[in-house]
Scaffold this motif. Sequence first.
Motif, PDB file in Angstrom:
ATOM      1  N   GLN A  39       0.818  -1.204   0.000  1.00 24.95           N
ATOM      2  CA  GLN A  39       0.000   0.000   0.000  1.00 24.95           C
ATOM      3  C   GLN A  39       0.858   1.262   0.000  1.00 24.95           C
ATOM      4  O   GLN A  39       0.397   2.312  -0.427  1.00 24.95           O
ATOM      5  CB  GLN A  39      -0.883   0.055   1.250  1.00 24.95           C
ATOM      6  N   GLN A  44       5.213   0.836  -3.929  1.00 21.13           N
ATOM      7  CA  GLN A  44       3.762   0.926  -3.790  1.00 21.13           C
ATOM      8  C   GLN A  44       3.065   0.208  -4.950  1.00 21.13           C
ATOM      9  O   GLN A  44       3.464   0.341  -6.105  1.00 21.13           O
ATOM     10  CB  GLN A  44       3.345   2.390  -3.750  1.00 21.13           C
ATOM     11  N   ASN A  45       2.026  -0.552  -4.623  1.00 22.90           N
ATOM     12  CA  ASN A  45       1.181  -1.311  -5.550  1.00 22.90           C
ATOM     13  C   ASN A  45       1.852  -2.562  -6.122  1.00 22.90           C
ATOM     14  O   ASN A  45       1.223  -3.302  -6.865  1.00 22.90           O
ATOM     15  CB  ASN A  45       0.652  -0.437  -6.692  1.00 22.90           C
ATOM     16  N   HIS A 122      -3.341  -5.826   7.514  1.00 21.51           N
ATOM     17  CA  HIS A 122      -3.462  -5.019   6.304  1.00 21.51           C
ATOM     18  C   HIS A 122      -2.931  -3.600   6.528  1.00 21.51           C
ATOM     19  O   HIS A 122      -3.520  -2.619   6.079  1.00 21.51           O
ATOM     20  CB  HIS A 122      -4.914  -5.010   5.817  1.00 21.51           C
ATOM     21  N   HIS A 125       0.203  -4.081   3.499  1.00 21.60           N
ATOM     22  CA  HIS A 125      -0.297  -4.745   2.290  1.00 21.60           C
ATOM     23  C   HIS A 125      -1.822  -4.738   2.305  1.00 21.60           C
ATOM     24  O   HIS A 125      -2.429  -5.033   3.330  1.00 21.60           O
ATOM     25  CB  HIS A 125       0.212  -6.189   2.229  1.00 21.60           C
ATOM     26  N   ASN A 126      -2.432  -4.415   1.163  1.00 21.29           N
ATOM     27  CA  ASN A 126      -3.898  -4.401   1.116  1.00 21.29           C
ATOM     28  C   ASN A 126      -4.487  -5.722   0.617  1.00 21.29           C
ATOM     29  O   ASN A 126      -5.686  -5.917   0.675  1.00 21.29           O
ATOM     30  CB  ASN A 126      -4.423  -3.218   0.299  1.00 21.29           C
TER      31      ASN A 126
END
Length: 153
Positions: A39, A44-45, A122, A125-126
Amino acid sequence: MQKRLDTALFKTIVANAPLISIDLIILDTNGMALLGQRQNRPAQNSWFVPGGRIFKDESFEKAFKRISKEELGFEISLSEATFIGVYEHFYEDNFSGLDFTTHYVVHGYKIQLDPKKLNLPHIQHNAYKWFDIRSLVENPSVHQYTKNYFLSR
């Protein structure tokens, strides 16, 4: 007990020094690898292995237990893991933006475990996903630094 640094001080450190961290290469009994979709910056992503930085005055063993608890939901001892090497990660961004780079000196550790033990948070990490190694290496959404852990085996 270790404490997190305030944001301004941490920014100064990240802008001027490498961070020392531990990455956890988690495998299930079938050889599938656990990755989380990050996240936050950096990376990121991207799909990435769980991990975290070592705090000042925190022993390696205590850091390992803390990081495993924060990233996996339960504590793992250093003696339960296999050291796979030291890696360097260089990022063009940092946790707060694009104004300076991030440099990590990462200690990689492989751990085989039963996925039922996991209680995945979470915060960093999502989402989480189990990858077979070939699809992990071929997936463009998996960060190259994560792929390197599996390419060097």
